[in-house]
Design an enzyme around this catalytic site. Structure first.
Site, short mmCIF file in Angstrom:
data_model
loop_
_atom_site.label_atom_id
_atom_site.label_comp_id
_atom_site.label_asym_id
_atom_site.label_seq_id
_atom_site.Cartn_x
_atom_site.Cartn_y
_atom_site.Cartn_z
N ASP A 21 0.82 -1.21 0.00
CA ASP A 21 0.00 0.00 0.00
C ASP A 21 0.85 1.26 0.00
O ASP A 21 0.47 2.28 0.58
CB ASP A 21 -0.98 -0.01 1.19
CG ASP A 21 -1.70 -1.34 1.29
OD1 ASP A 21 -2.31 -1.74 0.29
OD2 ASP A 21 -1.62 -1.99 2.35
N HIS A 49 -4.40 -1.76 -6.12
CA HIS A 49 -3.68 -0.57 -6.58
C HIS A 49 -4.69 0.53 -6.90
O HIS A 49 -5.54 0.36 -7.75
CB HIS A 49 -2.81 -0.91 -7.79
CG HIS A 49 -1.67 -1.80 -7.43
ND1 HIS A 49 -0.82 -2.36 -8.35
CD2 HIS A 49 -1.24 -2.23 -6.23
CE1 HIS A 49 0.08 -3.10 -7.72
NE2 HIS A 49 -0.16 -3.04 -6.43
N THR A 319 -9.75 -5.27 1.14
CA THR A 319 -10.61 -5.83 2.19
C THR A 319 -11.35 -4.75 2.98
O THR A 319 -12.25 -5.07 3.74
CB THR A 319 -9.76 -6.63 3.19
OG1 THR A 319 -8.78 -5.74 3.73
CG2 THR A 319 -9.08 -7.81 2.54
N ARG A 321 -10.20 -3.29 5.44
CA ARG A 321 -9.74 -3.32 6.84
C ARG A 321 -8.96 -2.06 7.18
O ARG A 321 -8.17 -1.57 6.35
CB ARG A 321 -8.78 -4.51 7.05
CG ARG A 321 -9.44 -5.85 7.05
CD ARG A 321 -8.44 -6.96 7.29
NE ARG A 321 -7.57 -7.19 6.14
CZ ARG A 321 -6.61 -8.11 6.11
NH1 ARG A 321 -6.36 -8.85 7.17
NH2 ARG A 321 -5.88 -8.29 5.03
N PRO A 322 -9.12 -1.50 8.42
CA PRO A 322 -8.27 -0.37 8.80
C PRO A 322 -6.82 -0.85 8.84
O PRO A 322 -6.55 -1.94 9.32
CB PRO A 322 -8.74 0.01 10.20
CG PRO A 322 -9.83 -0.92 10.56
CD PRO A 322 -10.03 -1.93 9.47
N ARG A 323 -5.93 -0.06 8.28
CA ARG A 323 -4.52 -0.47 8.29
C ARG A 323 -3.87 -0.03 9.59
O ARG A 323 -4.24 1.00 10.17
CB ARG A 323 -3.77 0.17 7.12
CG ARG A 323 -4.29 -0.32 5.78
CD ARG A 323 -3.47 0.27 4.63
NE ARG A 323 -4.08 -0.07 3.36
CZ ARG A 323 -4.30 0.77 2.35
NH1 ARG A 323 -3.93 2.04 2.47
NH2 ARG A 323 -4.86 0.38 1.25
N ASP A 351 2.31 14.42 2.19
CA ASP A 351 1.30 15.39 2.65
C ASP A 351 0.57 14.91 3.91
O ASP A 351 0.08 15.72 4.69
CB ASP A 351 0.28 15.66 1.53
CG ASP A 351 -0.34 14.38 1.00
OD1 ASP A 351 0.43 13.48 0.62
OD2 ASP A 351 -1.58 14.27 0.98
P1 IMP Z 1 -2.50 -13.06 1.55
O1 IMP Z 1 -1.64 -12.46 0.50
O2 IMP Z 1 -3.96 -12.81 1.31
O3 IMP Z 1 -2.18 -14.50 1.80
O4 IMP Z 1 -2.18 -12.31 2.94
C1 IMP Z 1 -0.93 -12.45 3.61
C2 IMP Z 1 -0.55 -11.17 4.30
O5 IMP Z 1 -0.14 -10.22 3.31
C3 IMP Z 1 -1.67 -10.49 5.08
O6 IMP Z 1 -1.11 -9.83 6.20
C4 IMP Z 1 -2.21 -9.47 4.11
O7 IMP Z 1 -2.86 -8.41 4.77
C5 IMP Z 1 -0.92 -9.03 3.44
N1 IMP Z 1 -1.12 -8.51 2.08
C6 IMP Z 1 -1.29 -9.22 0.95
N2 IMP Z 1 -1.37 -8.40 -0.09
C7 IMP Z 1 -1.23 -7.16 0.35
C8 IMP Z 1 -1.20 -5.87 -0.27
O8 IMP Z 1 -1.30 -5.72 -1.49
N3 IMP Z 1 -1.04 -4.81 0.55
C9 IMP Z 1 -0.88 -4.95 1.89
N4 IMP Z 1 -0.89 -6.12 2.51
C10 IMP Z 1 -1.07 -7.23 1.75
#
Ligand code: IMP
Length: 444
Positions: A21, A49, A319, A321-323, A351
């Site tokens: 991200d 993305h 998802t 989800r809050p990061r 910023d």
């Molecule tokens: P998975 O890729 O769904 O198996 O998730 C494995 C870990 O990678 C989890 O902690 C996800 O939140 C993280 N993750 C997978 N893809 C991304 C992404 O594009 N951005 C941020 N976290 C990711």
């Protein structure tokens, strides 16, 4: 600001240097004008993305961000795991908004297919781990996106239970494979406590053959397509998904994804040798974020963290989800730049840090035995023992979104950027100061 044209045959990789991200989509979109072919090499619909063009927001998961630029070829390489339904949905969504998706999108016949049972396995395993394995050391659940990524890559390695895009184009062969796979998978899902009917190979074969038929015009041998483009002097832009610290080999194992998302994944994920990659642009946020479980030494649980999350709109593209957010961890970024062979860096979301009196950057870790350590610890258990040692910086209050170039940044923002540059010993050639394509200061 648009980057200057490159000599025609320069091939570039864009990779995330943190836990994902970092704003890779936006940087890829900016660099697309300099390249002919945009290539995804890893991951699947777990990636999200986000690209903003002319006030319009596009969320891409499987399709390379180059799709928003007419006249470019977009390739989903063999290293990607493809959920055909999600891919078709994404194609339709883009078309509905007037984006051309046709011959300009190629999908490798060797890319592995995410099947519905992979998603069920992913969710069931996470539930199982969250339920039974939690003790004082915390749960073993990874916090996956539940997009079936891990189980699909596991099948790729397992081989006999895998399905590739090319398999969808041969109905009889697909049916044969699914008859065996469904028997195995039904038993495994039952063992994980999933209370569903046994998987139906006939229904799955019919459904996935139909999806294959729809995608047939796009499915091809992308290795030859890419080498053909190289032979014609065309330039390639490799778009990394996820990020280096989530790399299956070099990330914070086991809290990682299941592919090589550092630039090291490009050759196996595309069939293009590393010698063809001329510049590697590492993307980092001016702070850090992480989704899912796993150690995060600079994580903030206070009001500062909440403010960064809100200002940075830090909610998962995939998802929702809050990061988790925290201060910049330069030990981690330095490690990723080393693994990825970064030749330059883009620092995004500067910023978001506007308005804080003080900013902190982690430059080393204090270990439990009291020692100071300036090396990253890619083993999750080791990293969990590290406490950040910070260097403090004065913040700035001036709005920077409409700053025209790097020289016009407030002095404290410029100092922050210079410090990162010196620590990484790499030039920061792009600075993100706002969400739109035009909010990027480019100077190289
Ligand atoms: P998975 O890729 O769904 O198996 O998730 C494995 C870990 O990678 C989890 O902690 C996800 O939140 C993280 N993750 C997978 N893809 C991304 C992404 O594009 N951005 C941020 N976290 C990711």
């Amino acid at each position: 600001m648009t980057p200057a044209p490159l000599s025609r045959s320069t091939n570039t990789a864009v990779v995330g240097l943190q836990w994902g991200d970092e704003g890779k989509g936006k940087i890829v979109d900016l660099l697309t004008s300099q390249h002919d072919v945009i290539v995804r090499y890893n991951g699947g619909a777990n990636a999200g993305h986000t690209v903003e063009v002319g006030g319009e927001r596009y969320a891409l998961h499987l399709i390379p961000s180059g799709i928003l630029n007419p006249g470019k070829l977009n390739v989903i390489g063999n290293g990607v795991v493809v959920d055909p339904e999600k891919l078709l949905e994404e194609m339709d969504r883009l078309r509905a908004r007037g984006v051309c998706v046709g011959d300009n999108l190629k999908v490798s016949d060797r890319a592995h297919v995410v099947m519905p049972y992979h998603k069920e396995q992913d969710a069931a395993l996470e539930e199982f781990l969250a339920g039974v394995a939690s003790d004082e050391r915390g749960s073993l659940a990874i916090g996956t996106t539940r997009r079936g990524i891990g189980p699909t890559y596991a099948d790729k390695i397992q081989r006999s239970t895998a399905i590739r895009m090319g398999d969808l184009l041969d109905g009889a062969h697909l049916h044969d494979r699914l008859r065996v796979i469904c028997r195995l998978r039904s038993a495994e899902l039952k063992a994980l406590g999933v209370n569903t009917e046994p998987l139906d190979p006939d229904a799955l074969a019919t459904k996935f053959a139909a999806l294959g038929e729809q995608l047939k015009p796009n499915v091809t041998d992308t290795v030859y397509a890419l080498h053909g483009a190289l032979a014609q002097g065309k330039s390639l832009l490799f778009e990394g998904a996820n990020a280096c610290l989530l790399d299956i080999d070099h990330g914070t194992y086991p809290f990682v994804t299941s592919s090589n998302c550092s630039s090291l994944g490009i050759p196996p994920g595309t069939g293009v040798p590393g010698a063809h990659i001329h510049r590697i642009l590492g993307i980092m946020k001016a702070y850090t974020s992480r989704v899912g479980a796993g150690p995060f030494p600079t994580e903030l649980h206070d009001e500062t963290g909440r403010l960064i999350r809100e200002r940075g709109r830090e909610y998962g593209t995939t998802t929702g989800r809050p990061r988790r957010v925290g201060w910049l961890d330069l030990v981690a970024v330095k490690y990723s730049a080393m693994i990825c062979g970064a030749t330059a860096v883009a620092c995004t979301l500067l910023d978001v840090l506007t308005g804080f009196d003080e900013l902190k950057v982690c430059t080393s870790y204090r270990m439990r035995d009291g020692s100071e350590n300036d090396r990253f610890l890619p083993d999750a258990r080791m990293l969990a023992q590290a406490t950040p040692i910070y260097r403090s910086f004065l913040g700035w209050d001036e709005e920077i979104r409409d700053v025209a170039d790097r020289a016009s940044l407030p002095a404290n923002a410029a100092r922050y950027i210079e410090f990162i540059e010196e620590a990484l010993n790499l030039p920061i050639t792009m600075i993100g100061v706002g969400p739109d394509r035009r909010h990027t200061l480019v100077h190289a």
